[in-house]
Design a protein around this motif. Sequence first.
Motif, PDB file in Angstrom:
ATOM      1  N   PRO A  14       0.822  -1.220   0.000  1.00  0.00           N
ATOM      2  CA  PRO A  14       0.000   0.000   0.000  1.00  0.00           C
ATOM      3  C   PRO A  14       0.851   1.264   0.000  1.00  0.00           C
ATOM      4  O   PRO A  14       1.851   1.355   0.718  1.00  0.00           O
ATOM      5  N   VAL A  68       0.335   5.450   0.474  1.00  0.00           N
ATOM      6  CA  VAL A  68      -0.632   6.423   0.975  1.00  0.00           C
ATOM      7  C   VAL A  68      -0.019   7.818   0.966  1.00  0.00           C
ATOM      8  O   VAL A  68       1.129   7.998   1.386  1.00  0.00           O
ATOM      9  N   ALA A  87      -4.495   6.873  -2.095  1.00  0.00           N
ATOM     10  CA  ALA A  87      -3.957   5.575  -1.695  1.00  0.00           C
ATOM     11  C   ALA A  87      -4.083   4.624  -2.874  1.00  0.00           C
ATOM     12  O   ALA A  87      -5.078   4.655  -3.612  1.00  0.00           O
ATOM     13  N   SER A 129      -6.618   6.434   3.003  1.00  0.00           N
ATOM     14  CA  SER A 129      -5.551   5.747   3.744  1.00  0.00           C
ATOM     15  C   SER A 129      -6.076   4.539   4.505  1.00  0.00           C
ATOM     16  O   SER A 129      -5.349   3.557   4.713  1.00  0.00           O
ATOM     17  N   ILE A 138      -7.706   1.571   1.750  1.00  0.00           N
ATOM     18  CA  ILE A 138      -6.792   0.776   0.930  1.00  0.00           C
ATOM     19  C   ILE A 138      -6.484  -0.581   1.552  1.00  0.00           C
ATOM     20  O   ILE A 138      -6.115  -1.530   0.836  1.00  0.00           O
TER      21      ILE A 138
END
Length: 472
Positions: free
Chosen positions: A351, A353, A361, A422, A425
Amino acid sequence: MVVGDFANEVDVLVVGGGPGGYVAAIRAAQLGRKVTLVDKGELGGVCLNRGCIPSKALISAADWVQQLKDAARMGIRVNGDITVDLPELMKWKDGVVKKLTGGVATLLKGNKVDVIKGEAYFSGPDTVRIATEKDSQTYQFKDCIIATGSRPAELPSLPFDGKRILSSTEILSLQEIPKRLLVVGGGYIGLELGTAYRKLGSEVTILEGTDSLLPGVDPSLVRMVTRRLKKLGVTVVTGAMVQGGESSDDEVKVTAQVKGEEKTFAADVVLVAVGRKPNTDELGLEQVGIQKDERGFIKVDKQLRTSVPHIYAIGDVAGGALLAHKASYEGKVAAEVIAGKPSEVDVRAMPFVIFSDPEIAYTGLTEKEAKEKGYDPVVSRFSFQANGRALTMDAADGFAQVVADKESKQILGVQIVGPEASTLISEAVLAIEMGANAEDLSLSVHAHPTLPESLMEAAEGVLGHAIHMVKR
């Protein structure tokens, strides 16, 4: 080793106490190894002390200020001016940091990790010299994990002075909101902090050398953020190559070539945010024969081993994405390898962000990347304008987008720009890591009204039967 200097023997030595190092130390201790951690600064590293946490505290405070300004749309009116006591804000931010760093110290103690405050320098393939405030001693280790992180990169033409030309470290400790803030670098650090100070009251100009903010990020995501910056009154200048700057008692003047024309920008404070450099140049790695790449990052294999098999490197010093959560993940892998487990770095969905406004994200593959890898991708995008929760939050700008394989409907990537991207995701990361397809996501019942419904709707769009958007 000098005559008469007897080495202190340690089992596993971890150099660096940031999100990679302290996690590696705790995991190695959990697996039965005796661990010693050495760090020259504060436990928690850059992330907890001078990066992730203090910057997000500042961003959250700035968002509160902006929400109060925008609340009139809901019929909520604040009488009088909104004032920001920056010293008090910084004091609160420092309290958050102190609480978390104290927690790290407690965890290390609870896992019986020996902590040394000092600076380590490799004197041989299995020895380091650790200098503390009191003395300098040699330590001999069986295995070692290097987790020394990174630091802000400096522009030779605009060096940090700690007063008016600042790095991302100093900008997080200001005691006065600058009237004019010039940000050099339109990557995620410059964008996040520039936006925060704009909301706190600064006049902000961002200079970016490429043709767009956030180079390398999907342009469709960046466009939403650029539009919001314009509404906030942030001036964005792209194609701006900084040539130099002059600092006086009351301002800084920075010159830049902007599309072939020289321009001068004046500000009270300049934030230089043009990337980060690995902390590998003062460790004595040449004494050990540890190989680095041309940028100074340590070369590692899938098990985080360096060119010296019993020495490992994790986090920022090992290159790749400079992310705290990547460092923590790698710390666990390295500790498990040292303990004899068959662990290795195996990430399908890392991930990413950005705490911009709105947040960005993303994880997995973009449509372009999917095509390059031989997939025939189908893309479905669901707007937050059609999400009930986003509208009730007065935060409906943005969308959730799912990229899937056309034949199998396997989810390949997810991109989100919008409220709480954020947080959202994480569902996408789990879906990709588990090999889920669009049907798996669409058939999972999502609570209403919530933001994650947007992911469900986007997945249904892949299948061609989204309820809350018209099929194109």
